[in-house]
Design an enzyme around this catalytic site. Structure first.
Site, PDB file in Angstrom:
ATOM      1  N   LYS A  26       1.710  -3.241  -4.016  1.00  0.00           N
ATOM      2  CA  LYS A  26       2.203  -3.206  -2.639  1.00  0.00           C
ATOM      3  C   LYS A  26       3.643  -2.702  -2.635  1.00  0.00           C
ATOM      4  CE  LYS A  26       0.647  -6.334   0.997  1.00  0.00           C
ATOM      5  NZ  LYS A  26       0.620  -7.650   1.541  1.00  0.00           N
ATOM      6  N   LYS A  34       1.343  -6.272  -7.509  1.00  0.00           N
ATOM      7  CA  LYS A  34       0.157  -6.367  -6.625  1.00  0.00           C
ATOM      8  C   LYS A  34      -0.238  -4.998  -6.079  1.00  0.00           C
ATOM      9  CE  LYS A  34       1.895  -9.613  -3.744  1.00  0.00           C
ATOM     10  NZ  LYS A  34       1.928 -10.519  -2.588  1.00  0.00           N
TER      11      LYS A  34
HETATM   12  N1  CTP Z   1      -1.552 -13.101   8.582  1.00  0.00           N
HETATM   13  C1  CTP Z   1      -2.179 -13.657   9.721  1.00  0.00           C
HETATM   14  N2  CTP Z   1      -2.548 -12.846  10.768  1.00  0.00           N
HETATM   15  C2  CTP Z   1      -2.302 -11.517  10.718  1.00  0.00           C
HETATM   16  C3  CTP Z   1      -1.646 -10.938   9.591  1.00  0.00           C
HETATM   17  C4  CTP Z   1      -1.285 -11.784   8.530  1.00  0.00           C
HETATM   18  O1  CTP Z   1      -2.415 -14.866   9.784  1.00  0.00           O
HETATM   19  N3  CTP Z   1      -2.699 -10.768  11.729  1.00  0.00           N
HETATM   20  C5  CTP Z   1      -1.202 -13.968   7.471  1.00  0.00           C
HETATM   21  C6  CTP Z   1      -1.938 -13.614   6.174  1.00  0.00           C
HETATM   22  O2  CTP Z   1      -3.237 -14.154   6.192  1.00  0.00           O
HETATM   23  C7  CTP Z   1      -1.048 -14.234   5.120  1.00  0.00           C
HETATM   24  C8  CTP Z   1       0.362 -14.147   5.762  1.00  0.00           C
HETATM   25  O3  CTP Z   1       0.161 -13.838   7.152  1.00  0.00           O
HETATM   26  O4  CTP Z   1      -1.381 -15.591   4.900  1.00  0.00           O
HETATM   27  C9  CTP Z   1       1.222 -13.080   5.119  1.00  0.00           C
HETATM   28  O5  CTP Z   1       0.431 -11.894   5.119  1.00  0.00           O
HETATM   29  P1  CTP Z   1       0.947 -10.458   4.733  1.00  0.00           P
HETATM   30  O6  CTP Z   1       0.020  -9.871   3.719  1.00  0.00           O
HETATM   31  O7  CTP Z   1       2.383 -10.478   4.415  1.00  0.00           O
HETATM   32  O8  CTP Z   1       0.771  -9.716   6.159  1.00  0.00           O
HETATM   33  P2  CTP Z   1      -0.228  -8.570   6.607  1.00  0.00           P
HETATM   34  O9  CTP Z   1       0.151  -8.211   7.994  1.00  0.00           O
HETATM   35  O10 CTP Z   1      -1.657  -8.985   6.365  1.00  0.00           O
HETATM   36  O11 CTP Z   1       0.193  -7.368   5.609  1.00  0.00           O
HETATM   37  P3  CTP Z   1      -0.653  -6.133   5.029  1.00  0.00           P
HETATM   38  O12 CTP Z   1      -1.187  -5.328   6.181  1.00  0.00           O
HETATM   39  O13 CTP Z   1       0.363  -5.360   4.190  1.00  0.00           O
HETATM   40  O14 CTP Z   1      -1.760  -6.736   4.179  1.00  0.00           O
END
Ligand code: CTP
Length: 158
Positions: free
Chosen positions: A53, A51
């Site tokens: 990441k 992905k």
């Molecule tokens: N999620 C959420 N609220 C946030 C951050 C994440 O509800 N503030 C949710 C995402 O929508 C997803 C889940 O948590 O369904 C896992 O998201 P993930 O991508 O692991 O977390 P992020 O904090 O969004 O990571 P990144 O910044 O790397 O995208």
């Protein structure tokens, strides 16, 4: 009269969940409320690479942290985009739920289960946490460089 035992309603979600934060906790709580058992597919390091990441914590630690969360019943590895249909079959999933940054992207699963997108918690993300930590480290480096410069000036004057 026989007691009626209703089957457990199982809910499924996926994600990387690196640097576990309150946005993750709130989402998992709301998803867990949609059923009796929450199964989380945690992205493996190999799948994250696919992905584009790179997580700070390895898969084993992210999975261990997720499992310690009281809203999570089971953690399984997420290794591909294609496994969702077979996971839904294997685990008898009644509802598939994701944060709304994924809105519309998994509608194709509606034929086999209920699909729900929940609003994200504003103002927090793994990326944000990394940025804040990065800024703190940069500030420390800047202060240390200034202190070293001052010390050099003092030494030169001796
Ligand atoms: N999620 C959420 N609220 C946030 C951050 C994440 O509800 N503030 C949710 C995402 O929508 C997803 C889940 O948590 O369904 C896992 O998201 P993930 O991508 O692991 O977390 P992020 O904090 O969004 O990571 P990144 O910044 O790397 O995208």
């Amino acid at each position: 009269m026989n007691k009626v035992i209703s089957p457990q309603r199982r809910v499924l979600t996926y994600g990387t969940f690196d640097l576990f934060h309150v946005g993750h906790v709130r989402l998992l709580k709301r998803i867990a409320d949609l059923g009796d058992e929450l199964i989380v597919g945690c992205s493996t390091d190999g799948f994250n690479e696919l992905k584009g990441k790179k997580s700070i914590f390895p898969y084993e630690e992210r999975a261990e942290i997720l499992l310690s969360c009281k809203y999570v019943s089971q953690v399984i590895p997420e290794q591909s985009w294609e496994q969702k249909e077979s996971d839904i079959e294997t685990y008898g999933i009644d509802c598939f739920a994701m944060g709304d940054d994924w809105a519309g992207q998994f509608d194709y699963l509606e034929g086999i289960t209920r699909v729900v997108y929940l609003p994200r918690t504003p103002g927090i993300s793994t990326t944000h946490v990394k940025d804040v930590v990065g800024a703190v480290i940069e500030d420390k480096k800047k202060r240390l460089r200034n202190a070293a410069k001052l010390l050099n000036e003092v030494i030169d004057r001796m």
